[in-house]
Design a protein around this motif. Structure first.
Motif, PDB file in Angstrom:
ATOM      1  N   ASP A  31     -12.419  -7.149 -84.064  1.00 22.74           N
ATOM      2  CA  ASP A  31     -12.187  -6.645 -85.419  1.00 22.74           C
ATOM      3  C   ASP A  31     -11.917  -7.792 -86.374  1.00 22.74           C
ATOM      4  OD1 ASP A  31     -10.338  -3.797 -84.177  1.00 22.74           O
ATOM      5  OD2 ASP A  31     -12.488  -4.058 -84.515  1.00 22.74           O
ATOM      6  N   GLY A  32     -12.668  -7.835 -87.453  1.00 26.18           N
ATOM      7  CA  GLY A  32     -12.432  -8.815 -88.490  1.00 26.18           C
ATOM      8  C   GLY A  32     -13.100 -10.159 -88.267  1.00 26.18           C
ATOM      9  N   GLU A  33     -13.747 -10.378 -87.143  1.00 23.77           N
ATOM     10  CA  GLU A  33     -14.421 -11.646 -86.886  1.00 23.77           C
ATOM     11  C   GLU A  33     -15.877 -11.387 -86.528  1.00 23.77           C
ATOM     12  OE1 GLU A  33     -12.601 -14.380 -84.277  1.00 23.77           O
ATOM     13  OE2 GLU A  33     -10.577 -13.806 -84.849  1.00 23.77           O
ATOM     14  N   PHE A  34     -16.717 -12.332 -86.899  1.00 21.95           N
ATOM     15  CA  PHE A  34     -18.143 -12.180 -86.611  1.00 21.95           C
ATOM     16  C   PHE A  34     -18.529 -12.818 -85.284  1.00 21.95           C
ATOM     17  CE2 PHE A  34     -19.218 -10.143 -90.380  1.00 21.95           C
ATOM     18  CZ  PHE A  34     -18.530 -10.722 -91.439  1.00 21.95           C
ATOM     19  N   ASP A  35     -17.873 -13.894 -84.917  1.00 19.37           N
ATOM     20  CA  ASP A  35     -18.211 -14.611 -83.686  1.00 19.37           C
ATOM     21  C   ASP A  35     -17.139 -14.373 -82.635  1.00 19.37           C
ATOM     22  OD1 ASP A  35     -20.470 -15.678 -84.813  1.00 19.37           O
ATOM     23  OD2 ASP A  35     -19.442 -17.471 -85.522  1.00 19.37           O
ATOM     24  N   SER A  36     -17.541 -14.448 -81.394  1.00 21.08           N
ATOM     25  CA  SER A  36     -16.594 -14.310 -80.297  1.00 21.08           C
ATOM     26  C   SER A  36     -16.539 -15.629 -79.526  1.00 21.08           C
ATOM     27  CB  SER A  36     -17.008 -13.164 -79.369  1.00 21.08           C
ATOM     28  OG  SER A  36     -18.267 -13.423 -78.813  1.00 21.08           O
ATOM     29  N   GLN A  37     -15.633 -15.706 -78.581  1.00 15.11           N
ATOM     30  CA  GLN A  37     -15.456 -16.906 -77.754  1.00 15.11           C
ATOM     31  C   GLN A  37     -16.687 -17.110 -76.868  1.00 15.11           C
ATOM     32  OE1 GLN A  37     -12.357 -18.574 -77.596  1.00 15.11           O
ATOM     33  NE2 GLN A  37     -12.782 -20.011 -75.970  1.00 15.11           N
ATOM     34  N   ILE A  38     -17.101 -18.349 -76.720  1.00 11.68           N
ATOM     35  CA  ILE A  38     -18.209 -18.680 -75.831  1.00 11.68           C
ATOM     36  C   ILE A  38     -17.678 -18.707 -74.407  1.00 11.68           C
ATOM     37  CG2 ILE A  38     -19.909 -20.432 -75.219  1.00 11.68           C
ATOM     38  CD1 ILE A  38     -19.909 -21.287 -78.143  1.00 11.68           C
ATOM     39  N   ALA A  39     -18.411 -18.127 -73.485  1.00 12.10           N
ATOM     40  CA  ALA A  39     -17.981 -18.066 -72.094  1.00 12.10           C
ATOM     41  C   ALA A  39     -17.795 -19.470 -71.516  1.00 12.10           C
ATOM     42  CB  ALA A  39     -18.990 -17.292 -71.269  1.00 12.10           C
ATOM     43  N   ASP A  40     -16.855 -19.597 -70.572  1.00 14.02           N
ATOM     44  CA  ASP A  40     -16.534 -20.908 -69.985  1.00 14.02           C
ATOM     45  C   ASP A  40     -17.723 -21.528 -69.262  1.00 14.02           C
ATOM     46  OD1 ASP A  40     -13.952 -20.882 -70.946  1.00 14.02           O
ATOM     47  OD2 ASP A  40     -13.137 -19.935 -69.138  1.00 14.02           O
ATOM     48  N   HIS A  41     -18.471 -20.710 -68.501  1.00 16.30           N
ATOM     49  CA  HIS A  41     -19.604 -21.279 -67.758  1.00 16.30           C
ATOM     50  C   HIS A  41     -20.698 -21.761 -68.699  1.00 16.30           C
ATOM     51  CE1 HIS A  41     -20.991 -17.141 -68.315  1.00 16.30           C
ATOM     52  NE2 HIS A  41     -22.214 -17.606 -68.144  1.00 16.30           N
ATOM     53  N   VAL A  42     -20.790 -21.197 -69.901  1.00 10.21           N
ATOM     54  CA  VAL A  42     -21.757 -21.681 -70.882  1.00 10.21           C
ATOM     55  C   VAL A  42     -21.259 -22.975 -71.509  1.00 10.21           C
ATOM     56  CG1 VAL A  42     -22.932 -21.138 -73.053  1.00 10.21           C
ATOM     57  CG2 VAL A  42     -22.644 -19.365 -71.333  1.00 10.21           C
ATOM     58  N   GLN A  43     -19.970 -23.069 -71.750  1.00  2.83           N
ATOM     59  CA  GLN A  43     -19.418 -24.289 -72.334  1.00  2.83           C
ATOM     60  C   GLN A  43     -19.566 -25.474 -71.393  1.00  2.83           C
ATOM     61  OE1 GLN A  43     -15.382 -23.489 -73.448  1.00  2.83           O
ATOM     62  NE2 GLN A  43     -15.947 -22.254 -75.216  1.00  2.83           N
ATOM     63  N   LYS A  44     -19.457 -25.250 -70.088  1.00  2.00           N
ATOM     64  CA  LYS A  44     -19.574 -26.344 -69.125  1.00  2.00           C
ATOM     65  C   LYS A  44     -21.007 -26.845 -69.015  1.00  2.00           C
ATOM     66  CE  LYS A  44     -15.669 -24.842 -66.354  1.00  2.00           C
ATOM     67  NZ  LYS A  44     -15.242 -24.237 -65.103  1.00  2.00           N
ATOM     68  N   ASN A  45     -21.974 -25.941 -69.048  1.00  5.80           N
ATOM     69  CA  ASN A  45     -23.389 -26.291 -68.933  1.00  5.80           C
ATOM     70  C   ASN A  45     -24.117 -25.760 -70.167  1.00  5.80           C
ATOM     71  OD1 ASN A  45     -22.972 -27.318 -66.313  1.00  5.80           O
ATOM     72  ND2 ASN A  45     -23.075 -25.263 -65.488  1.00  5.80           N
ATOM     73  N   VAL A  46     -23.983 -26.478 -71.255  1.00  7.19           N
ATOM     74  CA  VAL A  46     -24.486 -25.984 -72.530  1.00  7.19           C
ATOM     75  C   VAL A  46     -25.981 -25.715 -72.488  1.00  7.19           C
ATOM     76  CG1 VAL A  46     -24.743 -26.538 -74.976  1.00  7.19           C
ATOM     77  CG2 VAL A  46     -22.663 -27.174 -73.785  1.00  7.19           C
ATOM     78  N   TYR A  47     -26.750 -26.601 -71.898  1.00  8.47           N
ATOM     79  CA  TYR A  47     -28.199 -26.445 -71.914  1.00  8.47           C
ATOM     80  C   TYR A  47     -28.699 -25.583 -70.758  1.00  8.47           C
ATOM     81  CZ  TYR A  47     -27.829 -30.135 -75.325  1.00  8.47           C
ATOM     82  OH  TYR A  47     -27.482 -30.857 -76.419  1.00  8.47           O
ATOM     83  N   ALA A  48     -28.099 -25.717 -69.597  1.00  9.50           N
ATOM     84  CA  ALA A  48     -28.582 -24.986 -68.423  1.00  9.50           C
ATOM     85  C   ALA A  48     -28.274 -23.502 -68.492  1.00  9.50           C
ATOM     86  CB  ALA A  48     -27.990 -25.580 -67.152  1.00  9.50           C
TER      87      ALA A  48
END
Length: 78
Positions: free
Chosen positions: A34-51
């Motif tokens: 509620d009130g925000e457009f973006d959510s937190q990026i998942a941890d496994h995505v943050q660790k391997n940004v491209y993969a």
């Protein structure tokens, strides 16, 4: 249609069905905050940004299939 073309067609349909199913599952898991457009990026995505980024995976799969199609046409017609 020979066996090779039938196998490729079945493989393409299977990839499309899996992609649709995976998209629906991921879409249902996302929760709107509620009130925000973006959510937190998942941890496994943050660790391997491209993969783990689905956009890069989609581009990679597309170009791999494109090269395979060009290779197939080159073998078939030349």
């Amino acid at each position: 249609m020979n066996l090779f073309e039938m196998t490729i067609a079945i493989l393409i349909v299977a990839i499309l069905a899996f992609s649709l199913f995976y998209t629906l599952v991921v879409g249902r898991r996302q929760k709107a905050i509620d009130g925000e457009f973006d959510s937190q990026i998942a941890d496994h995505v943050q660790k391997n940004v491209y993969a783990k980024n689905p956009v890069f995976l989609a581009y990679g799969i597309f170009f791999a299939l494109l090269l395979f199609i060009i290779f197939f046409i080159a073998i078939t017609f030349y």
